[in-house]
Design an enzyme around this catalytic site. Structure first.
Site, PDB file in Angstrom:
ATOM      1  N   LYS A 200       0.853  -1.190   0.000  1.00 26.34           N
ATOM      2  CA  LYS A 200       0.000   0.000   0.000  1.00 26.34           C
ATOM      3  C   LYS A 200       0.886   1.236   0.000  1.00 26.34           C
ATOM      4  O   LYS A 200       1.730   1.406   0.883  1.00 26.34           O
ATOM      5  CB  LYS A 200      -0.922   0.001   1.219  1.00 26.34           C
ATOM      6  CG  LYS A 200      -1.830   1.228   1.262  1.00 26.34           C
ATOM      7  CD  LYS A 200      -2.876   1.109   2.342  1.00 26.34           C
ATOM      8  CE  LYS A 200      -3.706   2.370   2.411  1.00 26.34           C
ATOM      9  NZ  LYS A 200      -4.692   2.326   3.486  1.00 26.34           N
ATOM     10  N   ARG A 210     -10.741  10.446   1.505  1.00 29.14           N
ATOM     11  CA  ARG A 210     -10.622  11.191   2.765  1.00 29.14           C
ATOM     12  C   ARG A 210     -11.880  12.025   3.000  1.00 29.14           C
ATOM     13  O   ARG A 210     -12.297  12.203   4.132  1.00 29.14           O
ATOM     14  CB  ARG A 210      -9.346  12.051   2.740  1.00 29.14           C
ATOM     15  CG  ARG A 210      -8.083  11.209   2.431  1.00 29.14           C
ATOM     16  CD  ARG A 210      -7.102  11.131   3.546  1.00 29.14           C
ATOM     17  NE  ARG A 210      -6.113  10.084   3.298  1.00 29.14           N
ATOM     18  CZ  ARG A 210      -4.829  10.269   3.002  1.00 29.14           C
ATOM     19  NH1 ARG A 210      -4.340  11.495   2.933  1.00 29.14           N
ATOM     20  NH2 ARG A 210      -4.013   9.240   2.807  1.00 29.14           N
ATOM     21  N   ARG A 221       1.092   9.999   5.470  1.00 28.33           N
ATOM     22  CA  ARG A 221       1.282   8.667   6.046  1.00 28.33           C
ATOM     23  C   ARG A 221       2.602   8.038   5.598  1.00 28.33           C
ATOM     24  O   ARG A 221       2.716   6.824   5.502  1.00 28.33           O
ATOM     25  CB  ARG A 221       0.135   7.750   5.619  1.00 28.33           C
ATOM     26  CG  ARG A 221      -1.270   8.263   5.912  1.00 28.33           C
ATOM     27  CD  ARG A 221      -2.269   7.135   5.783  1.00 28.33           C
ATOM     28  NE  ARG A 221      -3.645   7.562   5.641  1.00 28.33           N
ATOM     29  CZ  ARG A 221      -4.413   8.016   6.634  1.00 28.33           C
ATOM     30  NH1 ARG A 221      -3.921   8.115   7.852  1.00 28.33           N
ATOM     31  NH2 ARG A 221      -5.669   8.354   6.410  1.00 28.33           N
ATOM     32  N   GLU A 237       6.950  -6.723   0.903  1.00 26.50           N
ATOM     33  CA  GLU A 237       5.835  -6.565   1.845  1.00 26.50           C
ATOM     34  C   GLU A 237       4.774  -7.652   1.629  1.00 26.50           C
ATOM     35  O   GLU A 237       4.250  -8.218   2.583  1.00 26.50           O
ATOM     36  CB  GLU A 237       5.185  -5.191   1.666  1.00 26.50           C
ATOM     37  CG  GLU A 237       5.939  -4.033   2.309  1.00 26.50           C
ATOM     38  CD  GLU A 237       5.585  -3.861   3.781  1.00 26.50           C
ATOM     39  OE1 GLU A 237       4.823  -4.687   4.325  1.00 26.50           O
ATOM     40  OE2 GLU A 237       6.074  -2.898   4.392  1.00 26.50           O
ATOM     41  N   LYS A 252      -2.365  -1.569  -3.751  1.00 27.28           N
ATOM     42  CA  LYS A 252      -3.194  -0.368  -3.703  1.00 27.28           C
ATOM     43  C   LYS A 252      -2.319   0.874  -3.675  1.00 27.28           C
ATOM     44  O   LYS A 252      -1.354   0.872  -2.910  1.00 27.28           O
ATOM     45  CB  LYS A 252      -4.052  -0.429  -2.435  1.00 27.28           C
ATOM     46  CG  LYS A 252      -4.837   0.800  -2.128  1.00 27.28           C
ATOM     47  CD  LYS A 252      -5.522   0.651  -0.812  1.00 27.28           C
ATOM     48  CE  LYS A 252      -6.272   1.925  -0.494  1.00 27.28           C
ATOM     49  NZ  LYS A 252      -6.924   1.839   0.777  1.00 27.28           N
ATOM     50  N   SER A 278     -10.379   5.583  -4.875  1.00 26.84           N
ATOM     51  CA  SER A 278     -11.268   6.738  -5.039  1.00 26.84           C
ATOM     52  C   SER A 278     -10.794   7.733  -6.089  1.00 26.84           C
ATOM     53  O   SER A 278     -11.585   8.233  -6.890  1.00 26.84           O
ATOM     54  CB  SER A 278     -11.440   7.438  -3.687  1.00 26.84           C
ATOM     55  OG  SER A 278     -10.185   7.867  -3.176  1.00 26.84           O
ATOM     56  N   TYR A 317     -15.446   0.880  -6.919  1.00 26.65           N
ATOM     57  CA  TYR A 317     -16.714   1.550  -6.634  1.00 26.65           C
ATOM     58  C   TYR A 317     -17.728   1.322  -7.755  1.00 26.65           C
ATOM     59  O   TYR A 317     -18.896   1.617  -7.593  1.00 26.65           O
ATOM     60  CB  TYR A 317     -16.461   3.056  -6.393  1.00 26.65           C
ATOM     61  CG  TYR A 317     -15.536   3.273  -5.203  1.00 26.65           C
ATOM     62  CD1 TYR A 317     -16.022   3.216  -3.907  1.00 26.65           C
ATOM     63  CD2 TYR A 317     -14.163   3.472  -5.379  1.00 26.65           C
ATOM     64  CE1 TYR A 317     -15.184   3.375  -2.812  1.00 26.65           C
ATOM     65  CE2 TYR A 317     -13.303   3.625  -4.298  1.00 26.65           C
ATOM     66  CZ  TYR A 317     -13.821   3.571  -3.015  1.00 26.65           C
ATOM     67  OH  TYR A 317     -12.983   3.705  -1.944  1.00 26.65           O
TER      68      TYR A 317
HETATM   69  C1  PBG Z   1      -7.176   3.420   5.310  1.00 25.25           C
HETATM   70  C2  PBG Z   1      -7.694   3.355   3.919  1.00 25.25           C
HETATM   71  C3  PBG Z   1      -7.596   4.339   2.911  1.00 25.25           C
HETATM   72  C4  PBG Z   1      -8.243   3.819   1.788  1.00 25.25           C
HETATM   73  C5  PBG Z   1      -8.725   2.575   2.132  1.00 25.25           C
HETATM   74  N1  PBG Z   1      -8.357   2.287   3.442  1.00 25.25           N
HETATM   75  C6  PBG Z   1      -7.061   5.707   2.962  1.00 25.25           C
HETATM   76  C7  PBG Z   1      -5.652   5.962   3.286  1.00 25.25           C
HETATM   77  O1  PBG Z   1      -4.830   5.071   3.436  1.00 25.25           O
HETATM   78  O2  PBG Z   1      -5.342   7.150   3.412  1.00 25.25           O
HETATM   79  C8  PBG Z   1      -8.373   4.531   0.473  1.00 25.25           C
HETATM   80  C9  PBG Z   1      -9.367   3.954  -0.496  1.00 25.25           C
HETATM   81  C10 PBG Z   1      -9.645   4.832  -1.647  1.00 25.25           C
HETATM   82  O3  PBG Z   1      -8.982   5.875  -1.862  1.00 25.25           O
HETATM   83  O4  PBG Z   1     -10.571   4.501  -2.408  1.00 25.25           O
HETATM   84  N2  PBG Z   1      -8.129   2.938   6.245  1.00 25.25           N
END
Ligand code: PBG
Length: 328
Positions: A200, A210, A221, A237, A252, A278, A317
Site C-alpha cells: 500500500k 478522505r 502517512r 511486503e 493499492k 477513489s 466503486y
Molecule cells: C485506510 C484506507 C484508505 C483507503 C482505504 N483504506 C485511505 C488511506 O490510506 O489514506 C483509500 C481507499 C480509496 O482511496 O478509495 N483505512
C-alpha cells in the site's frame, strides 16, 4: 513453378469480427471478481452524497442494507465496509466498541445477505482516531507500531464477533497480519480470513476517500505507507504478509501500480487483489461528466487492465454497475 512469396504476417486477421475477438480474448472480467467498497455513517437519517465521488454515498443503516442486498443480487464477489463514526478519540475506541459504526455495519450486512456475498471490513484506525492516523501515537507524536498492533488485534476480535467473513488490515503496521491471524486463531475464529493490504503506497489518489470518511488527517502517512518509487519493496511486503498468514494480498492504489501488481502476482501463490481507488474513480467520473471520455467504455477498460496485470479480485466503486454492464 510459381514462386511462393513470403506472406505478410497478419495479426489483424483475428480482430475482424466481434465473435473472433471474443473467442481469442486473453482476459475477461466477471462480476464474481468484483468487490464493492461501501461507507456507513453514524448519525444521519438520509444517505449523504460524496461530492468528489459522484454516484457514491455515505449510507444510513437502512440504505446500506438495501445496497448490500442489491450487490448480492448483482452477483458480485463481496463488499468492503468502512465506518464513519460521529465521534473520534486518540486511540480510536469506536473501532473496538461492539456498538461502533463499523461493527454495526458488519452485523447488518451479514444479517441481510448471510453468505451470499463475502462481507469484508477495513481493519484500520484512521476513521476512528481524532488525529486521523492509522495507528496510535507515542508521546513524541510518532506512530507507535507495536501498541497499534494490540488495538488491531482487539479490532479483529470485535469484527469477528460482529460476523465478518474477511478482515482487511490496511494500516501498514509491521507485523499486523501475523498478530491478527494469531488472535483470531486463539479465539477459535480460524474461519475468518485475511485480505492483507500487502503493498500500500502513500498516494495522492486517496484524496476523495478522505472526504468519504471525513478524515481529519493533517500531514501524511509516509512513515508507514510505501514510497511510490519502490516496486521491489512492494513484493517484499506482500511476501511478508503471505508468511504471516494472509489469505489474499492486495496492491493499492491500482492503476498507477499495475507493474507492482504484476510482480506481486508472479511472486505469490495465493490470490491477489487490486484496489481501484477513489482518485481513479473520480478521474474517470470527472472526465466523463465533461464529455471527454466514454464513461462505460472507460470503466470496462479499467477493469480489464487490472485483470490483465494479474488481479484475481478487484475492489472497485463500479462493482455493481460493472456487473450490470458485463451481463448485457
Ligand atoms: C485506510 C484506507 C484508505 C483507503 C482505504 N483504506 C485511505 C488511506 O490510506 O489514506 C483509500 C481507499 C480509496 O482511496 O478509495 N483505512
Amino acid at each position: 513453378m510459381t514462386e511462393i512469396e513470403k506472406p505478410v504476417i497478419r495479426p489483424r486477421r483475428l480482430r475482424q469480427t466481434p465473435a473472433l475477438r471474443r473467442m481469442v480474448a486473453e482476459t475477461s472480467v466477471e462480476p464474481r471478481q468484483l468487490v464493492l467498497p461501501m461507507f456507513l455513517r453514524e448519525g444521519i437519517d438520509a444517505p449523504v452524497p460524496i461530492g468528489s465521488m459522484p454516484g457514491q454515498v455515505q449510507h444510513t443503516r437502512d440504505s446500506l442494507r438495501k445496497a448490500v442486498a442489491e450487490a448480492a443480487e448483482a452477483g458480485i464477489g463481496g463488499v468492503m465496509l468502512f465506518g464513519v463514526p460521529e465521534t473520534k478519540d486518540a486511540v480510536g475506541s469506536g473501532a473496538i466498541d461492539p456498538e461502533g459504526i463499523l461493527n454495526v455495519a458488519i452485523a447488518d450486512a451479514v444479517a441481510e445477505v448471510g453468505t451470499a456475498l463475502t462481507v469484508m471490513s477495513d481493519l484500520c484506525l484512521d476513521e476512528f482516531t481524532d488525529h486521523g492516523h492509522c495507528g496510535v501515537l507515542d508521546e513524541s507524536g510518532r506512530i507507535d507500531n507495536d501498541r497499534t498492533l494490540g488495538l488491531y488485534a482487539e479490532m479483529a476480535l470485535a469484527q469477528a464477533a460482529a460476523g465478518v467473513h474477511m478482515v482487511g488490515p490496511s494500516g501498514m503496521m509491521d507485523g499486523q497480519v501475523g498478530v491478527i491471524r494469531a488472535v483470531l486463531d486463539a479465539a477459535e475464529r480460524t474461519d475468518v480470513s485475511i485480505l492483507a493490504y500487502g503493498a500500500k503506497y502513500a498516494s495522492a489518489f486517496y484524496g476523495p476517500f478522505r472526504e468519504a470518511v471525513g478524515s481529519t488527517l493533517e500531514g501524511d502517512r509516509r512513515t508507514y505507507q510505501q514510497d511510490p518509487a519502490n516496486a521491489l519493496e512492494g513484493v517484499r511486503e506482500a511476501l511478508l504478509d503471505v508468511e504471516q498468514g494472509a489469505d489474499i494480498v492486495m496492491v493499492k492504489p491500482g492503476l498507477p501500480y499495475l507493474d507492482v501488481l504484476r510482480q506481486v502476482k508472479d511472486a505469490v501463490d495465493i490470490p491477489v487483489a487490486a484496489y481501484n481507488i477513489s482518485g481513479e474513480y473520480a478521474m474517470v467520473e470527472a472526465a466523463a461528466a465533461n464529455g471527454w471520455i466514454d464513461r462505460e467504455a472507460a470503466i470496462l477498460e479499467t477493469l480489464t487492465a487490472f485483470r490483465r496485470a494479474g488481479a484475481d479480485v478487484i475492489l472497485t466503486y463500479w462493482a455493481v454497475e460493472a456487473a450490470g454492464l458485463l451481463s448485457r
